[in-house]
Design an enzyme around this catalytic site. Sequence first.
Site, PDB file in Angstrom:
ATOM      1  N   ARG A  41       0.843  -1.203   0.000  1.00  0.00           N
ATOM      2  CA  ARG A  41       0.000   0.000   0.000  1.00  0.00           C
ATOM      3  C   ARG A  41       0.881   1.256   0.000  1.00  0.00           C
ATOM      4  NH1 ARG A  41      -3.742  -2.050   4.870  1.00  0.00           N
ATOM      5  NH2 ARG A  41      -1.725  -2.964   5.415  1.00  0.00           N
ATOM      6  N   TYR A 158      -0.439 -21.676   8.687  1.00  0.00           N
ATOM      7  CA  TYR A 158       0.246 -20.502   9.260  1.00  0.00           C
ATOM      8  C   TYR A 158       1.361 -20.978  10.181  1.00  0.00           C
ATOM      9  CZ  TYR A 158       1.282 -16.235  11.778  1.00  0.00           C
ATOM     10  OH  TYR A 158       1.959 -15.164  12.346  1.00  0.00           O
ATOM     11  N   GLU A 194      -3.190  -5.011  12.732  1.00  0.00           N
ATOM     12  CA  GLU A 194      -4.216  -5.381  11.741  1.00  0.00           C
ATOM     13  C   GLU A 194      -4.207  -6.888  11.459  1.00  0.00           C
ATOM     14  OE1 GLU A 194      -3.682  -2.936   8.252  1.00  0.00           O
ATOM     15  OE2 GLU A 194      -3.993  -1.112   9.420  1.00  0.00           O
TER      16      GLU A 194
HETATM   17  P1  NDP Z   1      -0.151  -6.276  10.109  1.00  0.00           P
HETATM   18  O1  NDP Z   1      -1.257  -6.900   9.331  1.00  0.00           O
HETATM   19  O2  NDP Z   1      -0.469  -5.118  10.970  1.00  0.00           O
HETATM   20  O3  NDP Z   1       1.038  -5.861   9.116  1.00  0.00           O
HETATM   21  C1  NDP Z   1       1.490  -6.741   8.129  1.00  0.00           C
HETATM   22  C2  NDP Z   1       2.385  -5.989   7.158  1.00  0.00           C
HETATM   23  O4  NDP Z   1       2.851  -6.923   6.160  1.00  0.00           O
HETATM   24  C3  NDP Z   1       1.665  -4.876   6.436  1.00  0.00           C
HETATM   25  O5  NDP Z   1       2.506  -3.740   6.389  1.00  0.00           O
HETATM   26  C4  NDP Z   1       1.440  -5.424   5.036  1.00  0.00           C
HETATM   27  O6  NDP Z   1       1.513  -4.372   4.097  1.00  0.00           O
HETATM   28  C5  NDP Z   1       2.679  -6.332   4.876  1.00  0.00           C
HETATM   29  N1  NDP Z   1       2.493  -7.335   3.848  1.00  0.00           N
HETATM   30  C6  NDP Z   1       1.604  -8.364   3.822  1.00  0.00           C
HETATM   31  N2  NDP Z   1       1.708  -9.028   2.661  1.00  0.00           N
HETATM   32  C7  NDP Z   1       2.688  -8.417   1.939  1.00  0.00           C
HETATM   33  C8  NDP Z   1       3.248  -8.634   0.671  1.00  0.00           C
HETATM   34  N3  NDP Z   1       2.822  -9.625  -0.113  1.00  0.00           N
HETATM   35  N4  NDP Z   1       4.235  -7.815   0.239  1.00  0.00           N
HETATM   36  C9  NDP Z   1       4.687  -6.807   1.022  1.00  0.00           C
HETATM   37  N5  NDP Z   1       4.182  -6.541   2.250  1.00  0.00           N
HETATM   38  C10 NDP Z   1       3.194  -7.334   2.694  1.00  0.00           C
HETATM   39  O7  NDP Z   1       0.486  -7.480  10.962  1.00  0.00           O
HETATM   40  P2  NDP Z   1       1.630  -7.487  12.098  1.00  0.00           P
HETATM   41  O8  NDP Z   1       2.377  -6.228  12.114  1.00  0.00           O
HETATM   42  O9  NDP Z   1       1.008  -7.966  13.342  1.00  0.00           O
HETATM   43  O10 NDP Z   1       2.539  -8.682  11.549  1.00  0.00           O
HETATM   44  C11 NDP Z   1       3.873  -8.520  11.123  1.00  0.00           C
HETATM   45  C12 NDP Z   1       4.565  -9.861  11.165  1.00  0.00           C
HETATM   46  O11 NDP Z   1       4.562 -10.370  12.495  1.00  0.00           O
HETATM   47  C13 NDP Z   1       3.947 -10.948  10.301  1.00  0.00           C
HETATM   48  O12 NDP Z   1       4.986 -11.714   9.736  1.00  0.00           O
HETATM   49  C14 NDP Z   1       3.153 -11.786  11.307  1.00  0.00           C
HETATM   50  O13 NDP Z   1       3.000 -13.115  10.872  1.00  0.00           O
HETATM   51  C15 NDP Z   1       4.044 -11.694  12.524  1.00  0.00           C
HETATM   52  N6  NDP Z   1       3.410 -11.909  13.816  1.00  0.00           N
HETATM   53  C16 NDP Z   1       2.287 -11.211  14.193  1.00  0.00           C
HETATM   54  C17 NDP Z   1       1.728 -11.421  15.443  1.00  0.00           C
HETATM   55  C18 NDP Z   1       0.494 -10.736  15.907  1.00  0.00           C
HETATM   56  O14 NDP Z   1      -0.191 -11.267  16.814  1.00  0.00           O
HETATM   57  N7  NDP Z   1       0.133  -9.571  15.385  1.00  0.00           N
HETATM   58  C19 NDP Z   1       2.359 -12.332  16.398  1.00  0.00           C
HETATM   59  C20 NDP Z   1       3.504 -13.027  15.889  1.00  0.00           C
HETATM   60  C21 NDP Z   1       4.016 -12.786  14.661  1.00  0.00           C
HETATM   61  P3  NDP Z   1       0.608  -4.231   2.785  1.00  0.00           P
HETATM   62  O15 NDP Z   1      -0.734  -4.817   3.083  1.00  0.00           O
HETATM   63  O16 NDP Z   1       0.582  -2.745   2.534  1.00  0.00           O
HETATM   64  O17 NDP Z   1       1.353  -4.950   1.737  1.00  0.00           O
HETATM   65  C1  8X3 Z   2       0.510 -14.590  15.434  1.00  0.00           C
HETATM   66  C2  8X3 Z   2       0.250 -15.082  16.808  1.00  0.00           C
HETATM   67  O1  8X3 Z   2      -1.014 -16.836  18.157  1.00  0.00           O
HETATM   68  O2  8X3 Z   2      -2.246 -15.616  16.456  1.00  0.00           O
HETATM   69  O3  8X3 Z   2       1.624 -15.214  14.896  1.00  0.00           O
HETATM   70  O4  8X3 Z   2      -0.675 -17.298  15.819  1.00  0.00           O
HETATM   71  S1  8X3 Z   2      -0.989 -16.257  16.789  1.00  0.00           S
END
Ligand code: NDP
Ligand code: 8X3
Length: 257
Positions: A41, A158, A194
């Site tokens: 985005r 996942y 998100e």
């Molecule tokens: P968000 O959904 O808030 O952010 C995810 C980000 O990834 C966005 O900026 C999105 O940007 C980007 N993204 C997704 N797909 C693509 C793509 N194909 N190309 C480029 N950018 C991409 O999630 P989080 O910040 O929570 O998650 C970040 C990471 O942490 C992830 O890897 C997630 O699996 C991991 N994680 C999250 C946890 C949680 O509970 N929130 C816990 C543990 C791990 P855009 O859509 O603009 O492309």
């Molecule tokens: C994101 C944390 O517990 O939703 O990786 O899988 S959980």
Amino acid sequence: MQKDSKMQKIVFITGASSGFGKACAEKFACHGYDIIINGRREERLLELKDHLEKKYNTAILVAAFDVRVRQQVFDAAENIPEEWQCIDVLINNAGLALGRDYIDDGDVDDWETMIDTNVKGLLYTTKAFLPFIKKSSSPHIINLGSVAKEVYEKGNVYCATKAAVDTLSQSMRVDLLRHGIKVTAIHPGAAETEFSLVRFKGDEATAKKIYDGLVPLTAEDVADVIYYCTSLPPHVCINDLVLTCIRQANGIYFYRN
Ligand code: NDP
Ligand code: 8X3
């Protein structure tokens, strides 16, 4: 802001348009880093660039591309301006979960998107940008794993992608040892970003339920920990770090009230 050729540390953050990535951009900007911000985005990235440049007087380069698309990733690396071609920290953060179903009820398109983003996207980005990371005198790769590397019910694909991030982080640590590259895998538990809204495809009620009875981690909590890992003395590397809120023990056990 135009970047000048002063000795300045550079961090490249994938998935910086939201959540952990965006919070990391704020944190590293606050500590004087110049930052390459990625996501799909572009408008959000441009807004973030404007905000960070004004607030911290730092240089921000927007690199909007989809980490799933191999050609886009390698083109982005090819086209990186010369003054940005020494990357000190790569944060492989872009990622997502889609759906939460028994494996026999899972959606094959969702599986492919998760594998393409969380595993292949991380590999493409690392491979494409490694030549610039190798130029740093203090190179560091941070990979966003998850407590989900240990399976929980209906986590299947996942969980598998985050187990792959865990394994690939170990492999990178071993294979890149000869280049002096630190590799840190960060494994957060539930954090309110998100993430759940994406996972449950805009169903806000279901997304919110994940955090019922918890004070979940925030994106800023995770960014603080990531920054800490990069701020240690040159000879010290945190290899793996698991962080959860106080009411979560691991990927499965929660105490909600
Ligand atoms: P968000 O959904 O808030 O952010 C995810 C980000 O990834 C966005 O900026 C999105 O940007 C980007 N993204 C997704 N797909 C693509 C793509 N194909 N190309 C480029 N950018 C991409 O999630 P989080 O910040 O929570 O998650 C970040 C990471 O942490 C992830 O890897 C997630 O699996 C991991 N994680 C999250 C946890 C949680 O509970 N929130 C816990 C543990 C791990 P855009 O859509 O603009 O492309
Ligand atoms: C994101 C944390 O517990 O939703 O990786 O899988 S959980």
